[in-house]
Write a protein that holds these residues in place. Sequence first.
Motif, PDB file in Angstrom:
ATOM      1  N   CYS A  65       0.833  -1.209   0.000  1.00 52.95           N
ATOM      2  CA  CYS A  65       0.000   0.000   0.000  1.00 52.95           C
ATOM      3  C   CYS A  65       0.867   1.259   0.000  1.00 52.95           C
ATOM      4  N   ALA A  66       1.966   1.224   0.745  1.00 51.33           N
ATOM      5  CA  ALA A  66       2.860   2.383   0.789  1.00 51.33           C
ATOM      6  C   ALA A  66       3.496   2.630  -0.572  1.00 51.33           C
ATOM      7  N   VAL A  67       3.925   1.564  -1.243  1.00 50.83           N
ATOM      8  CA  VAL A  67       4.519   1.702  -2.575  1.00 50.83           C
ATOM      9  C   VAL A  67       3.495   2.271  -3.551  1.00 50.83           C
ATOM     10  N   ALA A  68       2.242   1.784  -3.468  1.00 47.31           N
ATOM     11  CA  ALA A  68       1.188   2.310  -4.338  1.00 47.31           C
ATOM     12  C   ALA A  68       0.954   3.791  -4.087  1.00 47.31           C
ATOM     13  N   ALA A  69       0.928   4.186  -2.820  1.00 53.24           N
ATOM     14  CA  ALA A  69       0.702   5.597  -2.479  1.00 53.24           C
ATOM     15  C   ALA A  69       1.832   6.480  -2.996  1.00 53.24           C
ATOM     16  N   LEU A  70       3.067   6.006  -2.850  1.00 56.07           N
ATOM     17  CA  LEU A  70       4.218   6.790  -3.328  1.00 56.07           C
ATOM     18  C   LEU A  70       4.205   6.900  -4.847  1.00 56.07           C
ATOM     19  N   HIS A  71       3.866   5.794  -5.521  1.00 57.57           N
ATOM     20  CA  HIS A  71       3.851   5.833  -6.983  1.00 57.57           C
ATOM     21  C   HIS A  71       2.749   6.767  -7.485  1.00 57.57           C
ATOM     22  N   ALA A 126       1.489   9.300  -5.910  1.00 60.55           N
ATOM     23  CA  ALA A 126       1.863  10.689  -5.586  1.00 60.55           C
ATOM     24  C   ALA A 126       2.845  11.224  -6.609  1.00 60.55           C
ATOM     25  N   ARG A 127       3.778  10.390  -7.064  1.00 61.83           N
ATOM     26  CA  ARG A 127       4.780  10.878  -8.029  1.00 61.83           C
ATOM     27  C   ARG A 127       4.156  11.126  -9.405  1.00 61.83           C
ATOM     28  N   SER A 134       1.052  11.649 -10.155  1.00 63.76           N
ATOM     29  CA  SER A 134      -0.067  12.598 -10.170  1.00 63.76           C
ATOM     30  C   SER A 134       0.309  13.967  -9.632  1.00 63.76           C
ATOM     31  N   GLY A 135       1.568  14.106  -9.236  1.00 55.91           N
ATOM     32  CA  GLY A 135       2.004  15.378  -8.680  1.00 55.91           C
ATOM     33  C   GLY A 135       1.591  15.575  -7.227  1.00 55.91           C
ATOM     34  N   GLY A 136       1.269  14.457  -6.535  1.00 54.38           N
ATOM     35  CA  GLY A 136       1.001  14.532  -5.108  1.00 54.38           C
ATOM     36  C   GLY A 136      -0.455  14.628  -4.728  1.00 54.38           C
ATOM     37  N   THR A 137      -1.372  14.635  -5.711  1.00 52.45           N
ATOM     38  CA  THR A 137      -2.791  14.734  -5.361  1.00 52.45           C
ATOM     39  C   THR A 137      -3.346  13.359  -5.031  1.00 52.45           C
ATOM     40  N   ALA A 138      -4.318  13.316  -4.094  1.00 58.81           N
ATOM     41  CA  ALA A 138      -4.912  12.050  -3.704  1.00 58.81           C
ATOM     42  C   ALA A 138      -6.096  11.719  -4.569  1.00 58.81           C
TER      43      ALA A 138
END
Length: 463
Positions: free
Chosen positions: A448-454, A456-457, A459-463
Amino acid sequence: MQIENKTFDELEVGASAELRRLCTADGLAEFASVSGNHNPLHLDNQDGDGDGRPEAIAPGMYSATLVSAVLGSILPGAGTLYRSQSVIFHETAHAGDELVARVTITAKQPGDQSVTLTTEVRRLADDALILDGEAIVRAPARKIRMDSSELPGLILQRHRHFERILALAEPLPALGTAVVCPEEAHSLGGALLARKHTLIDPVLIGSARRIAETAAEIGADLTGIEVIDLPLPRDAARHAVELVHAGRVHAIMKGHLHTDELLRPMLDKQTGLRIGRRFTHVFVMDVPGLDHPLLVTDAAINIAPDLRTKVDIVQNGIDLARSIGIEQPKVGVLSAVETVNPDIPSSLDAALLSKMADRGQITGGLVDGPLAMDNAVDLAAARVKGIRSPVAGKADVLVVPNLDAGNMLAKQLTYISHAEAAGLMLGARVPVILNSRADDDMARLASCAVAALHHARISGGTA
């Protein structure tokens, strides 16, 4: 290194010896594991006194063992046995301190071959006295010489790289994630654990009845979590894709269904999640003893990839490596050999991929191949073979010839080398988290952390 002791007859009053040792976080974890002392004050990732900061204080007996190391390895050395040791502790040592343990002979007793020594440990930076005392030992009577390289080594099993990835991801906004068919304990528990760590904001899609029963089984509270009742896996997977198109979620997580059922609606040419690349899978692996994460691709989706597919496999691997903080990923394209052999197709593909990267057809990383496994990950092996490249011996990403090889490699690292593996599928509009039922909590969190970091990169950091 040769180790040679001093026999009782060779020892002289006034003789002294010392040993320097850097106190490290890994060393403290090793001491905790071997001694059974799991006081959180002594671990670098724990807060032992409730002040909100990890202390990483070296246990007093950790420092005292440095005295034992001097006595047993240097003076008198091999064959020495303790009779007594007094210790007074004056200061504490911490991870990062370089310590000096010193012993000095003050008396000899010929009758029983005992030797008395003053003992102390000091911090090198400021000469602070950590401990002092007196040791009485029985010195060896026989000369012993040995090679220290024959002694057993120790590899510490911990989640150092995954812990760093979690630390990078937890400040990000929770990633809206469609969890498809979380209808058994591992898949539901993993999603809820990631929610607790603010990594994802899950939408649970599947049989509402079975999800509720599973939550009751594991003692979980689903209050505040959206549950969409679609009992058939194909319907649940299709709805996850619809939620992506609607902008309600930005990742998909596999629950208790077959991978092909999950992927089928994503591959639909009209309504799926294709973005022009092949779907490829990447394992992000935390391997004990390796000083960086190791990515293995593709070990789960593409069975016998052709060159065109391998281009996407390499590019996706580079992109994910950059997302977890590897600025210029080094990609080793694996084969059975490190030279091009026309009879081994994987060696030809590897050479072509390397050249394509040189010509800018693959970007963002360094690509070299063909490389055999040994000279891809071990610098000494690469040098013995005479291979000189920025990748050889230092690969961050391993690209395997086919699914068989990748699956075997990932499972060997997991079950023989005790690695942890986070799994992610790339090439779709959003990252797809693919966990195995055998994964433990850390592996699920890391995925999940890897997915969130990818996300974020890209998409420019948007959720």
